[in-house]
Design a protein around this motif. Structure first.
Motif, PDB file in Angstrom:
ATOM      1  N   ASP A   1       0.815  -1.209  -0.192  1.00  0.00           N
ATOM      2  CA  ASP A   1       0.050  -0.142   0.069  1.00  0.00           C
ATOM      3  C   ASP A   1       0.858   1.268  -0.123  1.00  0.00           C
TER       4      ASP A   1
ATOM      5  N   THR B   1       0.380   5.404   0.284  1.00  0.00           N
ATOM      6  CA  THR B   1      -0.606   6.503   0.314  1.00  0.00           C
ATOM      7  C   THR B   1       0.132   7.857   0.214  1.00  0.00           C
TER       8      THR B   1
ATOM      9  N   SER C   1      -4.797   9.758  -1.797  1.00  0.00           N
ATOM     10  CA  SER C   1      -4.533   8.820  -2.979  1.00  0.00           C
ATOM     11  C   SER C   1      -3.973   7.412  -2.293  1.00  0.00           C
TER      12      SER C   1
ATOM     13  N   PHE D   1      -2.616   3.704  -3.540  1.00  0.00           N
ATOM     14  CA  PHE D   1      -2.372   2.681  -4.569  1.00  0.00           C
ATOM     15  C   PHE D   1      -2.094   1.445  -4.049  1.00  0.00           C
ATOM     16  N   THR D   2      -2.636   0.161  -4.226  1.00  0.00           N
ATOM     17  CA  THR D   2      -2.226  -0.906  -3.789  1.00  0.00           C
ATOM     18  C   THR D   2      -2.155  -2.071  -4.786  1.00  0.00           C
ATOM     19  N   PHE D   3      -1.280  -2.752  -4.438  1.00  0.00           N
ATOM     20  CA  PHE D   3      -1.167  -4.123  -5.270  1.00  0.00           C
ATOM     21  C   PHE D   3      -1.111  -5.149  -4.318  1.00  0.00           C
TER      22      PHE D   3
ATOM     23  N   ALA E   1      -4.978  -4.842  -8.491  1.00  0.00           N
ATOM     24  CA  ALA E   1      -4.505  -3.473  -8.285  1.00  0.00           C
ATOM     25  C   ALA E   1      -5.645  -2.737  -7.722  1.00  0.00           C
TER      26      ALA E   1
ATOM     27  N   PHE F   1      -6.870   1.484  -6.900  1.00  0.00           N
ATOM     28  CA  PHE F   1      -6.586   2.849  -6.640  1.00  0.00           C
ATOM     29  C   PHE F   1      -7.748   3.597  -6.056  1.00  0.00           C
ATOM     30  N   ASN F   2      -7.439   4.236  -4.709  1.00  0.00           N
ATOM     31  CA  ASN F   2      -8.492   4.805  -4.074  1.00  0.00           C
ATOM     32  C   ASN F   2      -8.147   6.329  -3.869  1.00  0.00           C
ATOM     33  N   HIS F   3      -9.353   7.019  -3.957  1.00  0.00           N
ATOM     34  CA  HIS F   3      -9.017   8.533  -3.540  1.00  0.00           C
ATOM     35  C   HIS F   3     -10.144   9.225  -2.870  1.00  0.00           C
TER      36      HIS F   3
ATOM     37  N   SER G   1     -13.159   4.346  -5.699  1.00  0.00           N
ATOM     38  CA  SER G   1     -12.155   3.232  -5.858  1.00  0.00           C
ATOM     39  C   SER G   1     -12.370   2.614  -7.053  1.00  0.00           C
TER      40      SER G   1
ATOM     41  N   ARG H   1     -10.625  -1.087  -9.179  1.00  0.00           N
ATOM     42  CA  ARG H   1      -9.875  -2.139  -8.938  1.00  0.00           C
ATOM     43  C   ARG H   1      -9.943  -3.242  -9.946  1.00  0.00           C
TER      44      ARG H   1
END
Length: 606
Positions: A379, A381, A392, A394-396, A477, A479-481, A495, A497
């Motif tokens: 994660d 941020t 924001s 970003f996660t993988f 993956a 993406f959250n904002h 979000s 994904r």
């Protein structure tokens, strides 16, 4: 200084018909002290962790389960309910099934089965997570600081979710100050539970530890029923610098049960199958059959769970932070049990088939299920400077979930031979074991044939179908904002994904060749978005959200070998929530609609 205290009497939960006496032994601080003074969690990066110090009594104010980053619940556009450690300790809620009645839209499966199996949220089976990692078995409350229930199809956050939502268990963390405690509880049905913990610094300002342990033993009105559970967990946090930390966690749960339950129906004088035996007009008979254990005293179910976690956190600068997690869990399940006796024949006072022409008896079943789950998450941020408060994420993540299930049966001549080896050499003696009489007090003490070392166990029919292995591999993956407008009165969360999944299911005893090694794959783009508006700041907040979900839970067509059942869902929620009375009362009122698609059903052509 040591303090020994017996807390005031509280109405016990339904398990106890008498009372619960609890003694708590604390060293290093008085119970009268505030929770904030009793110890401080080792939290290097508050971006990724909640702090119980900001909770007010039983009410949690923030969560990490809604967006994977610490966020105020009041600013999330969907329903989230949190049970704090203070709450489930004060009300003696040691198991998920006991916590369920305190969470709206959450329903337990069979509490007597152990382990929270069959729990439903908004009508759908709900998955369990521990610190964001999927778990086959819900953890014991002894190692848990909070239970966070996220409602609705928020698959964009976890990638694998029920349309009803998810349950995420937040583990207890090492504290900066030394503390230790011991709690002993007693109750009816020979209930006894012991909890203990110790936490504090190993190296001042550098290395911190925590160890928790629990053991409980309990019975029920059902004949021979028991649950003996051992739970132990530990954690080490190494504070490498003011901006970097490394945490190791371990948890073990061993549960041994005789968990036979009675869900028998009965045949009435009109030769029709009626409701459960609880509805029998003969109340004495109904009570006896409800407590009857068809498995006898020697039925056994064992669950052994080991979990390991490593977490690394680092802040590059005040706006950019990284968290990397690795998790590994194994569970060994073993069950040795006689099969069900079926239906109570009210006409002949015995267990019979529907026609009443033949008695239904017991055979034997032995099953093992070995589960293994392991994966990694990264994660990143970012906080954005400017007039608007924005963040924001970003996660993988990657995850492997393997299951090997094997089932054997023992019946017919092989069963007779096994019973003879146990000393039941005549037909009359064997019939006592096969056709147990609920009114014979000695029926259940006849030993069940053990699996190991007894010849005749086979994999035919149901046993062959229930012997399989399945491998699931997921990666995705996110993406959250989030952004706040109008000086924080308007909050937006969105979000997106992408997930990929691959499956292999092996059924070695299948007759159809395609079933011996069936493969499948799936991919799905999911998203969620929502808005909160503070009509009256924090006291009256309107929210609306829409989300989609992806649940790769494959099943195999027994005729073609096709891998099916990668379910999808979508849902909308609209409501209001708020915090009142100086942060001591929170409320949520909402309406929602969820639709699940691609559910596996029988094919009428087959």
């Amino acid at each position: 200084m040591t303090y020994l205290t017996i807390p005031p009497y509280r109405r016990p939960r339904s398990l106890f018909t008498a009372f619960v006496a609890t003694g708590t032994l604390l060293a290093g601080s008085a119970l009268a002290q505030d929770a904030a003074d009793q110890g401080e969690d080792v939290i290097t990066l508050p971006e990724f962790a909640v702090s119980t110090a900001v909770d007010t009594g039983y009410m949690a104010t923030n969560t990490t389960s809604g967006t994977r980053v610490a966020t105020e619940i009041i600013n999330l556009p969907y329903s989230i309910q949190v049970l704090t450690e203070d709450f489930f300790k004060d009300f003696n809620l040691y198991d998920l099934d006991e916590m369920v009645p305190y969470v709206s839209n959450l329903a337990a499966g069979d509490p007597a089965a152990g382990g929270g199996g069959g729990t439903r949220l908004r009508g759908f089976f709900v998955p369990y997570f521990r610190n964001g990692f999927y778990r086959r078995q819900a953890p014991d409350s002894n190692s848990i600081a909070r239970v966070e229930v996220v409602k609705g199809p928020q698959s964009a956050i976890y990638g694998r979710v029920s349309p009803g939502g998810v349950i995420n268990f937040i583990s207890k963390k090492p504290q900066t100050k030394f503390h230790t405690g011991l709690t002993q509880s007693f109750g009816s049905y020979d209930y006894s539970r012991t909890d203990a913990y110790v936490t504090g610094p190993l190296v001042a300002n550098k290395l911190y530890y925590r160890v928790d342990a629990a053991y409980y033993d309990m019975n029920r009105p059902t004949d021979f029923w028991y649950n003996r559970t051992t739970n132990a967990s530990g954690g080490l946090t190494w504070k490498l610098s003011s901006n970097t930390s490394l945490t190791f966690e371990y948890e073990y749960t061993g549960r041994i049960m005789n968990d036979t339950q009675t869900f028998m129906r009965w045949i009435g004088p009109d030769n029709l199958i009626q409701a459960t035996v609880a509805d029998l007009p003969d109340r004495a008979l109904a009570e006896r059959l409800m407590g009857f254990n068809s498995g006898g005293a020697h039925r056994r179910t064992e669950r052994l769970n080991d979990s390991y976690y490593v977490q690394f956190e680092h802040r590059f600068d005040p706006e950019l932070s990284l968290r990397a997690n690795v998790g590994y869990s194994t569970r060994e399940f073993e069950r040795l049990t006689p099969t069900s006796l079926g239906t109570w024949d009210f006409r002949n006072n015995r267990f019979s088939n529907v026609a009443g022409t033949a008695r239904t008896g017991r055979s034997m079943s032995y099953q093992t299920i070995d589960d293994k789950q392991y994966g990694a998450q990264i994660d990143l941020t970012k906080m954005w400077r400017g007039d608007l408060k924005q963040r924001s994420l970003f996660t993988f993540d990657v995850f492997q979930d393997d299951t090997d299930q094997e089932t054997w049966g023992l019946s017919g001549t092989a069963l007779n031979n096994a019973l003879s080896a146990l000393g039941m050499t005549t037909t009359a003696q064997q019939d006592v074991w096969k056709y147990p009489d609920p009114f014979d007090p000695g029926y259940g003490y006849l030993v069940n044939p053990e699996f190991h070392g007894v010849p005749g166990w086979t994999r035919t029919g149901t046993e062959a179908a229930n012997t399989f292995g399945i491998e699931r591999f997921y990666y995705g993956a996110l993406f959250n904002h989030t952004a706040e407008f109008l000086h924080g009165r308007l909050a937006f969360t969105g979000s997106l994904r992408q997930d990929w999944a691959e499956f292999t299911r092996r059924q070695p005893y299948a007759v159809t060749q395609a079933l011996k090694n069936a493969k499948g794959s799936a991919e799905e783009l999911t998203y969620s978005s929502g808005v909160n508006y503070h009509v009256i700041p924090r006291k009256l907040v309107g929210f609306v959200s829409y989300g989609t979900a992806f649940d790769p839970a494959p099943q195999t067509d027994p005729n073609t070998g096709d891998v099916l059942g990668n379910k999808t869902a979508k849902g909308v929620e609209l409501g209001v929530k708020g915090i009142l009375m100086d942060n001591t009362l929170s409320y949520t009122l909402s309406a929602y609609r969820v639709q699940q698609e691609n559910e596996v059903t029988d094919n009428p052509e087959w």
